[in-house]
Design a protein around this motif. Sequence first.
Motif, mmCIF file in Angstrom:
data_model
loop_
_atom_site.group_PDB
_atom_site.id
_atom_site.type_symbol
_atom_site.label_atom_id
_atom_site.label_comp_id
_atom_site.label_asym_id
_atom_site.label_seq_id
_atom_site.Cartn_x
_atom_site.Cartn_y
_atom_site.Cartn_z
ATOM 1 N N GLY A 233 0.785 -1.224 0.000
ATOM 2 C CA GLY A 233 0.000 0.000 0.000
ATOM 3 C C GLY A 233 0.818 1.276 0.000
ATOM 4 N N GLY A 234 2.137 1.169 -0.228
ATOM 5 C CA GLY A 234 3.001 2.331 -0.185
ATOM 6 C C GLY A 234 3.032 3.119 -1.484
ATOM 7 N N GLU A 235 3.834 4.165 -1.489
ATOM 8 C CA GLU A 235 4.009 5.021 -2.665
ATOM 9 C C GLU A 235 5.282 4.625 -3.395
ATOM 10 N N PHE A 236 5.183 4.572 -4.733
ATOM 11 C CA PHE A 236 6.346 4.253 -5.574
ATOM 12 C C PHE A 236 6.236 5.085 -6.850
ATOM 13 N N LEU A 237 7.200 5.956 -7.066
ATOM 14 C CA LEU A 237 7.275 6.781 -8.263
ATOM 15 C C LEU A 237 8.594 6.501 -8.952
ATOM 16 N N ALA A 238 8.600 6.474 -10.287
ATOM 17 C CA ALA A 238 9.821 6.098 -10.998
ATOM 18 C C ALA A 238 9.961 6.855 -12.306
ATOM 19 N N ARG A 239 11.209 7.138 -12.646
ATOM 20 C CA ARG A 239 11.555 7.810 -13.908
ATOM 21 C C ARG A 239 12.728 7.088 -14.534
ATOM 22 N N ILE A 240 12.635 6.764 -15.825
ATOM 23 C CA ILE A 240 13.751 6.127 -16.526
ATOM 24 C C ILE A 240 14.949 7.073 -16.508
ATOM 25 N N ASP A 241 16.106 6.572 -16.072
ATOM 26 C CA ASP A 241 17.273 7.434 -15.852
ATOM 27 C C ASP A 241 18.543 6.739 -16.339
ATOM 28 N N PRO A 242 18.777 6.705 -17.653
ATOM 29 C CA PRO A 242 19.956 6.007 -18.201
ATOM 30 C C PRO A 242 21.256 6.556 -17.620
ATOM 31 N N GLN A 243 22.218 5.658 -17.400
ATOM 32 C CA GLN A 243 23.503 6.053 -16.843
ATOM 33 C C GLN A 243 24.649 5.879 -17.834
ATOM 34 N N LEU A 244 24.395 5.253 -18.961
ATOM 35 C CA LEU A 244 25.420 5.025 -19.980
ATOM 36 C C LEU A 244 24.935 5.576 -21.321
ATOM 37 N N HIS A 245 25.858 6.007 -22.162
ATOM 38 C CA HIS A 245 25.486 6.542 -23.468
ATOM 39 C C HIS A 245 24.743 5.500 -24.301
ATOM 40 N N THR A 246 25.210 4.250 -24.251
ATOM 41 C CA THR A 246 24.558 3.195 -25.026
ATOM 42 C C THR A 246 23.144 2.944 -24.524
ATOM 43 N N GLU A 247 22.966 3.004 -23.216
ATOM 44 C CA GLU A 247 21.636 2.821 -22.641
ATOM 45 C C GLU A 247 20.720 3.977 -23.033
ATOM 46 N N ALA A 248 21.249 5.206 -22.956
ATOM 47 C CA ALA A 248 20.446 6.379 -23.306
ATOM 48 C C ALA A 248 19.987 6.315 -24.756
ATOM 49 N N LYS A 249 20.885 5.892 -25.646
ATOM 50 C CA LYS A 249 20.550 5.775 -27.067
ATOM 51 C C LYS A 249 19.451 4.726 -27.266
ATOM 52 N N ALA A 250 19.602 3.583 -26.611
ATOM 53 C CA ALA A 250 18.612 2.515 -26.745
ATOM 54 C C ALA A 250 17.256 2.945 -26.190
ATOM 55 N N VAL A 251 17.267 3.690 -25.090
ATOM 56 C CA VAL A 251 16.014 4.176 -24.500
ATOM 57 C C VAL A 251 15.319 5.152 -25.445
ATOM 58 N N ARG A 252 16.090 6.073 -26.041
ATOM 59 C CA ARG A 252 15.496 7.026 -27.003
ATOM 60 C C ARG A 252 14.878 6.289 -28.177
ATOM 61 N N GLU A 253 15.594 5.319 -28.719
ATOM 62 C CA GLU A 253 15.110 4.580 -29.878
ATOM 63 C C GLU A 253 13.870 3.759 -29.552
ATOM 64 N N SER A 254 13.707 3.383 -28.299
ATOM 65 C CA SER A 254 12.535 2.596 -27.903
ATOM 66 C C SER A 254 11.302 3.469 -27.675
ATOM 67 N N GLY A 255 11.509 4.786 -27.615
ATOM 68 C CA GLY A 255 10.386 5.697 -27.402
ATOM 69 C C GLY A 255 10.045 5.964 -25.953
ATOM 70 N N LEU A 256 10.849 5.438 -25.024
ATOM 71 C CA LEU A 256 10.594 5.685 -23.610
ATOM 72 C C LEU A 256 11.028 7.101 -23.238
ATOM 73 N N SER A 257 10.255 7.746 -22.394
ATOM 74 C CA SER A 257 10.582 9.091 -21.936
ATOM 75 C C SER A 257 11.507 9.023 -20.728
ATOM 76 N N THR A 258 12.491 9.932 -20.681
ATOM 77 C CA THR A 258 13.359 10.031 -19.516
ATOM 78 C C THR A 258 12.950 11.198 -18.609
ATOM 79 N N SER A 259 11.897 11.898 -18.975
ATOM 80 C CA SER A 259 11.428 13.013 -18.148
ATOM 81 C C SER A 259 10.127 12.683 -17.414
ATOM 82 N N ARG A 260 9.396 11.715 -17.916
ATOM 83 C CA ARG A 260 8.116 11.361 -17.311
ATOM 84 C C ARG A 260 8.311 10.515 -16.056
#
Length: 333
Positions: A233-260
């Motif tokens: 019953g707790g609170e959980f909030l999360a934002r995609i937060d890539p830590q590597l350039h390769t991860e960031a590129k893959a996240v962008r290409e997948s259409g996932l938001s890093t600001s939401r």
Amino acid sequence: MTISSGSSPELIYALRRVSESAALAAFDWIGRGDGMDGGRAALDAMLSALAEVDIDAVVVIGEAGKGEAPQPARGERLGRPGSAFKADIAMDPVEGTSYLARGQTNALAVLAVAPRGTMMNPAPAFYMEKFVAPAPARGKIDPHWTTGRKLRVLAEVLNKDVSQLTIYVLEKPRHRELIDDIIRAGARVALYPAGDVAGALLAAIPGSGIDALMGTGGTPEGVMSACAVRGLGGEFLARIDPQLHTEAKAVRESGLSTSRWYARDELIASDDVFFCATGITTGLMVDGVERTRTHYKVQTMMVIGATGERQIITSYLPRERTGQSQSAARDVA
């Protein structure tokens, strides 16, 4: 022997055997300098035990990153395909691989289960920023606020002064500014080098000594923790937060938001969740595996979302029945 559970609350006891099997398999690798062998042993044991559970599960989180312990592949079918209960599953045979390798605290064997299609698949993101707090904070915290404002509101809803708050943060270079902000706001910081599953659960449990978890950790750990936190019953909030350039590129290409920021119920869209975490090494939440000449002692935290229950169960397993009784050279009195 097949364990028939369906989707009833009794399923948690079958799943407990799965995480226990992984913890037992990892035990002999504690403090041996390389968590990979322990991770492989734990994964094999977890998959073998899961094959005895009457559940048709699809892996939502998989594909371990470089340097991480082995994981099942995303999309892999586990359990007993064709079973009535169709489920999503996320699992980590050794959460805290570095802890296992160095013989430190807080290494866990973890799995989370939810009905099919209700567990978010954040591929290919390996990291997410998280905010976790107990039930009174549900819907009260805007993740876009400054750290100071979050803590002031959290203190208010918990009926505490900010100076009484303790915030769990992973001890990583990326968190230097966050740590400074927490201290500047007047709260305490509890720093741990790994183990954000344990941190998230403690943050969601009132009276645990941890009032919130903040910062960026693993995405698999986040999804598994979100299952448990929803059940609690707790609170959980999360934002995609890539830590590597390769991860960031893959996240962008997948259409996932890093600001939401994703709400808890977007990550896990059902209350009918099951979560098990068995201690490999003793930590903040559960005790680690202990071995005598005749038994293994194991301790597991279980969360059942449908009832809102949490239990910590200590089991004493005869060694001749675990298939792990042949390490005579490593026996303890």
